[in-house]
Design a protein around this motif. Sequence first.
Motif, short mmCIF file in Angstrom:
data_model
loop_
_atom_site.label_atom_id
_atom_site.label_comp_id
_atom_site.label_asym_id
_atom_site.label_seq_id
_atom_site.Cartn_x
_atom_site.Cartn_y
_atom_site.Cartn_z
N ALA A 349 52.43 50.34 56.27
CA ALA A 349 53.23 49.16 56.58
C ALA A 349 52.32 47.96 56.80
CB ALA A 349 54.09 49.42 57.81
N THR A 350 52.91 46.78 56.69
CA THR A 350 52.15 45.54 56.88
C THR A 350 51.49 45.50 58.25
OG1 THR A 350 53.73 44.40 55.44
CG2 THR A 350 52.29 43.03 56.78
N GLU A 351 52.16 46.01 59.26
CA GLU A 351 51.63 45.95 60.62
C GLU A 351 50.29 46.67 60.73
OE1 GLU A 351 51.00 44.85 64.37
OE2 GLU A 351 52.51 44.05 62.98
N ALA A 352 50.07 47.71 59.94
CA ALA A 352 48.79 48.41 59.98
C ALA A 352 47.65 47.48 59.56
CB ALA A 352 48.83 49.64 59.08
N ALA A 353 47.89 46.68 58.52
CA ALA A 353 46.87 45.72 58.07
C ALA A 353 46.69 44.60 59.10
CB ALA A 353 47.26 45.15 56.72
N ARG A 354 47.78 44.14 59.67
CA ARG A 354 47.68 43.09 60.70
C ARG A 354 46.85 43.58 61.89
NH1 ARG A 354 53.48 41.64 59.75
NH2 ARG A 354 53.44 39.67 58.58
N GLN A 355 47.09 44.82 62.29
CA GLN A 355 46.33 45.38 63.41
C GLN A 355 44.85 45.47 63.08
OE1 GLN A 355 47.14 45.85 66.41
NE2 GLN A 355 45.37 47.01 67.16
N ARG A 356 44.53 45.89 61.87
CA ARG A 356 43.13 45.94 61.45
C ARG A 356 42.48 44.56 61.54
NH1 ARG A 356 40.63 50.91 61.16
NH2 ARG A 356 41.86 52.41 59.95
N ALA A 357 43.20 43.54 61.08
CA ALA A 357 42.66 42.18 61.11
C ALA A 357 42.47 41.69 62.55
CB ALA A 357 43.58 41.24 60.34
N ARG A 358 43.44 42.00 63.42
CA ARG A 358 43.33 41.54 64.81
C ARG A 358 42.12 42.14 65.51
NH1 ARG A 358 49.21 41.79 64.88
NH2 ARG A 358 49.13 43.98 65.55
N LEU A 359 41.76 43.36 65.15
CA LEU A 359 40.63 44.02 65.80
C LEU A 359 39.29 43.36 65.49
CD1 LEU A 359 41.62 47.76 65.25
CD2 LEU A 359 41.57 46.52 67.43
N LEU A 360 39.24 42.53 64.47
CA LEU A 360 37.98 41.90 64.07
C LEU A 360 37.69 40.62 64.85
CD1 LEU A 360 38.33 42.15 60.18
CD2 LEU A 360 36.98 43.63 61.67
N VAL A 361 38.72 39.97 65.34
CA VAL A 361 38.58 38.59 65.84
C VAL A 361 37.75 38.54 67.13
CG1 VAL A 361 39.82 36.55 66.62
CG2 VAL A 361 40.74 37.96 64.77
N GLY A 362 36.74 37.66 67.11
CA GLY A 362 35.95 37.39 68.31
C GLY A 362 34.94 38.45 68.68
N ARG A 363 34.74 39.45 67.84
CA ARG A 363 33.88 40.57 68.22
C ARG A 363 32.61 40.67 67.39
NH1 ARG A 363 36.83 45.70 67.39
NH2 ARG A 363 35.12 46.58 68.61
N GLY A 364 32.45 39.84 66.38
CA GLY A 364 31.29 39.94 65.51
C GLY A 364 30.09 39.18 66.04
N ALA A 365 28.92 39.49 65.47
CA ALA A 365 27.70 38.77 65.82
C ALA A 365 27.66 37.38 65.19
CB ALA A 365 26.48 39.57 65.37
N CYS A 366 28.52 37.17 64.19
CA CYS A 366 28.67 35.84 63.59
C CYS A 366 30.15 35.65 63.29
CB CYS A 366 27.81 35.69 62.34
SG CYS A 366 28.37 36.70 60.92
N ALA A 367 30.49 34.58 62.59
CA ALA A 367 31.90 34.25 62.35
C ALA A 367 32.47 34.94 61.12
CB ALA A 367 32.05 32.73 62.21
N HIS A 368 31.69 35.79 60.46
CA HIS A 368 32.18 36.41 59.22
C HIS A 368 33.43 37.28 59.44
CE1 HIS A 368 32.26 37.98 55.23
NE2 HIS A 368 31.80 39.18 55.55
N PRO A 369 33.46 38.15 60.45
CA PRO A 369 34.68 38.93 60.66
C PRO A 369 35.89 38.06 60.99
CG PRO A 369 32.84 39.93 61.83
CD PRO A 369 32.39 38.57 61.36
N ASP A 370 35.69 37.00 61.76
CA ASP A 370 36.79 36.10 62.09
C ASP A 370 37.35 35.43 60.84
OD1 ASP A 370 35.02 36.47 64.39
OD2 ASP A 370 36.33 35.08 65.44
N GLY A 371 36.44 34.96 59.97
CA GLY A 371 36.89 34.29 58.76
C GLY A 371 37.63 35.23 57.83
N ALA A 372 37.13 36.46 57.69
CA ALA A 372 37.80 37.44 56.85
C ALA A 372 39.17 37.79 57.41
CB ALA A 372 36.94 38.70 56.74
N ALA A 373 39.26 37.91 58.73
CA ALA A 373 40.53 38.22 59.37
C ALA A 373 41.55 37.11 59.15
CB ALA A 373 40.32 38.46 60.86
N ALA A 374 41.11 35.86 59.23
CA ALA A 374 42.03 34.74 59.00
C ALA A 374 42.54 34.73 57.57
CB ALA A 374 41.32 33.42 59.32
N PHE A 375 41.65 35.01 56.63
CA PHE A 375 42.03 35.06 55.22
C PHE A 375 43.11 36.12 54.99
CE2 PHE A 375 41.44 37.08 51.06
CZ PHE A 375 41.52 36.00 50.20
N VAL A 376 42.88 37.32 55.51
CA VAL A 376 43.81 38.43 55.28
C VAL A 376 45.10 38.25 56.07
CG1 VAL A 376 44.17 40.90 55.61
CG2 VAL A 376 42.02 40.07 54.65
N ALA A 377 45.00 37.91 57.35
CA ALA A 377 46.20 37.82 58.20
C ALA A 377 47.16 36.77 57.68
CB ALA A 377 45.79 37.52 59.64
#
Length: 413
Positions: A349-377
């Motif tokens: 379901a879509t919610e599974a992908a949304r949850q994966r994206a939410r888990l990335l935000v604010g946790r990376g050593a740089c902004a790459h995970p945040d940017g990828a999460a914004a693109f997908v979400a």
Amino acid sequence: MTATIGDAEAAVPTAWGTARLLAGTRAGRLDLARHRDVHDVPRRSERGSLADALDAVGLLGRGGAAFPVATKLLGTRAGSGTYVVVNGSEGEPASHKDRALMRLAPHLVLDGALAVARSLRTRKVDLVVQDRAAHASLAAAVRERRDARGVRLVHHDHGFVGGEVRAVTRALSGGPALPPGRRVLPTVHGVDGRPTFASNVETFAQIALLLSLGVDEYAGVGAADEPGTTLLTLLGDVPHPGVVEVPTGLPLSALVGERPGPVLVGGYHGTWLADPGELTVSRPTLRSAGAPLNAGVLARLPHDTCALGEVATVAHWLADQSVGQCGPCFFGLPALAITLDQLAVGRVATEAARQRARLLVGRGACAHPDGAAAFVASALTVLDREIAVHRRHGHCGRPLLGVLPTGGGPVTR
């Protein structure tokens, strides 16, 4: 008209209205003599007066962060040990604006870099370039100028994350091309641990224009909240694909067309919009709307490609660009890409992908995970109808054309 990045790269860069950055380039690259015929010699300016001029026009960095350039200049300590870094790595396959500028107007970039260096009382200028044609153009420009003899030109081909400014300064210091952490500011600790003024190629060209035109003339075109012009790369089902220079304040719909359908603003760390509506090309306006301009990419997918497949392909590319130094990149991005594959065949379901994206935000050593999460979400939101079709049938019935480039060969996924 559907355009691939190959079409966009082949197209001659054009200006909508009066050309500034691209002035004189319709006939090709400007050597020093032709450059001086087109552009005045930039006024010499001390750091304080240059910062005042930058602040008067509200110049924002033309890379991803859109940070106020005046603030960055004043925050960089002046002195002979200070570095100026021109970041021309442009590692995103969808963006072509910086390499077009370096190939066609290299002296405008040098004018800005040398002006900043003089204002900071330093001669340490590094030009970091990935594209070989741009490197050759800048190398020829450096040879043409006596005032550029101290400029160091560096070929830097370390991928998307390796082109992040802190990764660049770390590589220039002899270390790995890895971002050292979000709290490390180049203005304080940059190349060789020294204060470093680092910005995008177009930023330095804009500084040169400001110094040659003056505040009033520079601000005579464009939006009130961000005067002047800017470079964009237009891609996909758009009226005029390729690199364009436009006055700020222009409606997005004038650039991507007025037909309904999702529009990507800002490239692969950007945001999908269901409809650009009344939004305009202005970094402050777009940031307020939650769709920062970032790398200056605007793309619209054609109806005859699988939009969800396009997003999943980019998600895999973003995962491949990880430098593997933190969990959200090393584990989270591949997991997100795989979840999108499963979504495309109706297995999750879509919610599974949304949850994966939410888990990335604010946790990376740089902004790459945040940017990828914004693109997908954001894609998951605007593609809800297409996702529903995939959920019911396991596909949408359209082929995957690879309109969003990832720098490889034909799409096989």
